[in-house]
Design an enzyme around this catalytic site. Structure first.
Site, short mmCIF file in Angstrom:
data_model
loop_
_atom_site.label_atom_id
_atom_site.label_comp_id
_atom_site.label_asym_id
_atom_site.label_seq_id
_atom_site.Cartn_x
_atom_site.Cartn_y
_atom_site.Cartn_z
N LYS A 191 38.51 55.83 39.92
CA LYS A 191 39.04 55.01 41.01
C LYS A 191 39.57 53.71 40.40
O LYS A 191 38.82 52.83 40.02
CB LYS A 191 37.99 54.68 42.07
CG LYS A 191 38.70 54.16 43.32
CD LYS A 191 37.92 53.24 44.19
CE LYS A 191 37.83 51.83 43.76
NZ LYS A 191 39.10 51.06 43.75
N GLU A 267 29.47 47.12 33.08
CA GLU A 267 30.02 46.03 32.26
C GLU A 267 30.49 44.98 33.26
O GLU A 267 31.47 45.18 33.97
CB GLU A 267 31.14 46.57 31.38
CG GLU A 267 31.45 45.65 30.21
CD GLU A 267 32.55 44.66 30.54
OE1 GLU A 267 32.22 43.53 30.96
OE2 GLU A 267 33.72 45.02 30.40
N CYS A 301 36.78 39.27 31.08
CA CYS A 301 35.32 39.15 31.25
C CYS A 301 34.70 38.27 30.18
O CYS A 301 33.75 37.56 30.44
CB CYS A 301 34.62 40.50 31.17
SG CYS A 301 35.51 41.85 31.85
N GLU A 398 31.35 32.50 37.36
CA GLU A 398 32.53 33.05 36.71
C GLU A 398 33.76 32.78 37.59
O GLU A 398 33.83 33.24 38.73
CB GLU A 398 32.36 34.56 36.51
CG GLU A 398 33.50 35.16 35.74
CD GLU A 398 33.36 36.65 35.49
OE1 GLU A 398 32.97 37.38 36.42
OE2 GLU A 398 33.65 37.10 34.37
P1 ADP Z 1 36.87 42.02 40.56
O1 ADP Z 1 35.93 40.96 41.01
O2 ADP Z 1 37.24 42.01 39.14
O3 ADP Z 1 37.96 42.34 41.54
P2 ADP Z 1 35.30 44.01 41.61
O4 ADP Z 1 33.95 44.12 41.06
O5 ADP Z 1 35.51 43.43 42.96
O6 ADP Z 1 36.05 43.26 40.52
O7 ADP Z 1 36.08 45.38 41.57
C1 ADP Z 1 36.06 46.26 40.47
C2 ADP Z 1 36.18 47.65 41.00
O8 ADP Z 1 35.09 47.93 41.86
C3 ADP Z 1 37.43 47.91 41.84
O9 ADP Z 1 37.91 49.21 41.55
C4 ADP Z 1 36.90 47.84 43.25
O10 ADP Z 1 37.66 48.57 44.18
C5 ADP Z 1 35.52 48.46 43.09
N1 ADP Z 1 34.56 48.11 44.14
C6 ADP Z 1 34.52 47.00 44.92
N2 ADP Z 1 33.51 47.06 45.80
C7 ADP Z 1 32.87 48.24 45.59
C8 ADP Z 1 31.74 48.89 46.16
N3 ADP Z 1 31.05 48.34 47.16
N4 ADP Z 1 31.38 50.10 45.67
C9 ADP Z 1 32.05 50.67 44.65
N5 ADP Z 1 33.12 50.11 44.08
C10 ADP Z 1 33.54 48.92 44.52
#
Ligand code: ADP
Length: 499
Positions: A191, A267, A301, A398
């Protein structure tokens, strides 16, 4: 800083979009709901594409295909060298399409086109080749056990892998997870981040052309709380490999625990310290510190967001940093002259600006930057705060943007203590000519990656991952293969043996 200067078309011809559906079981398909969502160009804030929106039903279909391919298909059953040669072909196909893929990452993530073209996309091919070469070297051990029994271990592919990846390195992250999983004989459901689905779909197409069998590599575009959550809580996903925020990492781990107790590797975020001692070459140290945070607009990161400078060179260091910031060009990431493109999206843009306001309110000195640029897109000036201390929000959280926090220290012991005063533990750097100091600091910092006299240098053979709330598990290197295998012990008695 110039915002959007020229017309992008004068730098590069952006190819028409070829792939916008979901890739499940070897085919591009619409989502079950028929829904689509917009992909936004951060240079303008306007839509550049619409892609299919995957949700739980689509994840179910992708996992079903991956399960079938794992339980009955050829991929886990073929020899490692056969898998390796298909992965080599996949790498060749990437190299034949570098410019087109690089443009997709630039247009969705606002990353420098030159970076995508000359570094990130070529590195994707190298990652594939690295793990293709390892695919036929994944083996267990022979165990000479107690008298009368013989044993060995088998390293078996873990099964269906869910890979949930972020938007800051869409290409690198795709292969960091998918390549070792494929080499080990797993099947994968990726995804991509909702902001950056386009290159992932292109890679699905190339994987198919290279001969990766149907169901082995699936891509489901969609949002985190729907498609992402469906992967982490799926009963038929055997492992989740995630890169992203600590907040989402916690949700993924909770969902994995509450469903089938699948192992996860996470990570996560960082607030990485870079410690610069008085004996450093000051110009070199300024360069390292500057690129450590402003590379990829701070959306890294491991970004060196906390810079500790020893008191004797602090003022000189400040002055040189500001000069560098003044010469730094923010603008269209397709323009080869530009150093920094737009932030990924409106939400992140606003979040960064609000952190900058926090910094000012909490009493840090704004040395330079601090403002958005232009009236369209998500451009922010490279921003440097001085006189920061660890109690301030900008030193603790962060920011994931172009904001550096500068701090003064006296002794090595003090620097180590303050550098470790964080919930994170992803990376750190130390700049000094004194080997003893460099080694003492690198052993004392609780982080998974330490750079001495450099920052952000990587090699595929070097394991990468965090301590503390920066997560666990290691990407890259042969170490990463361990995430995608199970170890099985096999014992057999030897009858009437004197041994
Ligand atoms: P960033 O803060 O770098 O945007 P996120 O942690 O929000 O990173 O997102 C990283 C990935 O995790 C994306 O592919 C996002 O769609 C996915 N993501 C966000 N929320 C969830 C969740 N509740 N469960 C699984 N995946 C998620």
């Amino acid at each position: 800083c110039n915002g959007n200067s020229k017309d992008t078309e004068s730098f590069v011809k952006i190819p028409p979009l070829k792939f916008s559906k979901l890739f499940i079981n070897g085919k591009f398909v619409d989502s079950v709901s028929g829904k689509t969502f917009e992909t936004i160009d951060p240079r303008t804030g306007e839509a550049v594409a619409r892609v299919s929106e995957g949700d739980k039903e689509d994840v179910d279909l992708a996992v079903k295909a991956a399960r079938q391919a794992f339980d009955h298909g050829p991929w886990p059953r073929m020899s490692g060298s056969e898998r390796g040669s298909i992965m080599m072909k996949f790498a060749d196909l990437i190299e034949q399409n570098i410019e087109e893929i690089a443009a997709l990452d630039t247009i969705t993530a606002g990353k420098l086109f030159s970076h995508c073209k000359f570094i990130e996309v070529p590195v994707a091919a190298r990652i594939l080749r690295y793990y293709a070469g390892a695919a036929d070297k994944i083996h267990g051990t022979v165990l000479k056990l107690a008298k009368g029994i013989q044993g060995h271990t088998l390293k078996e592919p873990i099964g269906v892998v869910g890979s949930i990846i972020p938007w800051n390195f869409p290409t690198l992250m795709f292969f960091t997870k998918a390549a070792p999983a494929l080499a080990a004989g797993c099947t994968v459901v990726v995804k991509p981040a909702e902001q950056t689905p386009l290159s992932a779909l292109y890679y699905a197409h190339l994987a198919h052309l290279a001969g990766i069998p149907e169901g082995v590599l699936n891509v489901v575009n969609g949002f985190g709380e729907t498609a992402g959550a469906a992967i982490s809580s799926h009963m038929d996903v055997d492992k989740v490999s995630f890169t992203g925020s600590t907040e989402v990492g916690r949700k993924i781990m909770a969902a994995a625990a509450a469903s089938n107790l699948k192992p996860v590797s996470l990570e996560l975020g960082g607030k990485s310290p870079l410690i610069i001692f008085e004996d450093a070459d000051i110009d070199e140290a300024v360069n390292i510190a500057f690129n450590g945070i402003f590379y990829n607009k701070g959306e890294v990161c491991v970004a060196s967001s906390r810079v500790y400078v020893q008191e004797g060179i602090y003022e000189k260091f400040e002055k040189k940093l500001v000069e560098k910031a003044n010469a730094w060009i923010v603008g269209d990431p397709f323009d080869p002259q530009v150093n920094q493109g737009p932030q990924i999206d409106k939400k992140q843009f606003e979040k960064i600006l609000s952190y900058i306001e926090h910094g000012k309110r909490e009493g840090a000195t704004l040395l330079t930057g601090g403002k958005p640029i232009g009236n369209k897109g998500f451009y922010i000036q490279p921003t440097i705060f001085s006189d920061v201390n660890e109690d301030m929000t900008i030193a603790k959280e962060e920011i994931f943007g172009p904001v550096m926090s500068l701090m003064k220290f006296k002794t090595m012991e003090e620097a180590i203590k303050r550098a470790n005063n964080t919930a994170y533990g992803l990376a750190a750097g130390v700049i000094t000519k004194n080997l003893n100091v460099a080694n003492t600091v690198s052993r004392s910092i609780r982080a998974g990656f330490i750079w001495i006299n450099c920052y952000c240098r990587f090699d595929l053979d070097c394991p990468y991952g965090g301590y503390k709330t920066s997560g666990f598990g290691r990407d890259f290197g042969l170490e990463a293969l361990n995430q995608y295998v199970q170890i099985k012990s096999v014992i057999t008695p030897i009858h009437d043996s004197p041994w």
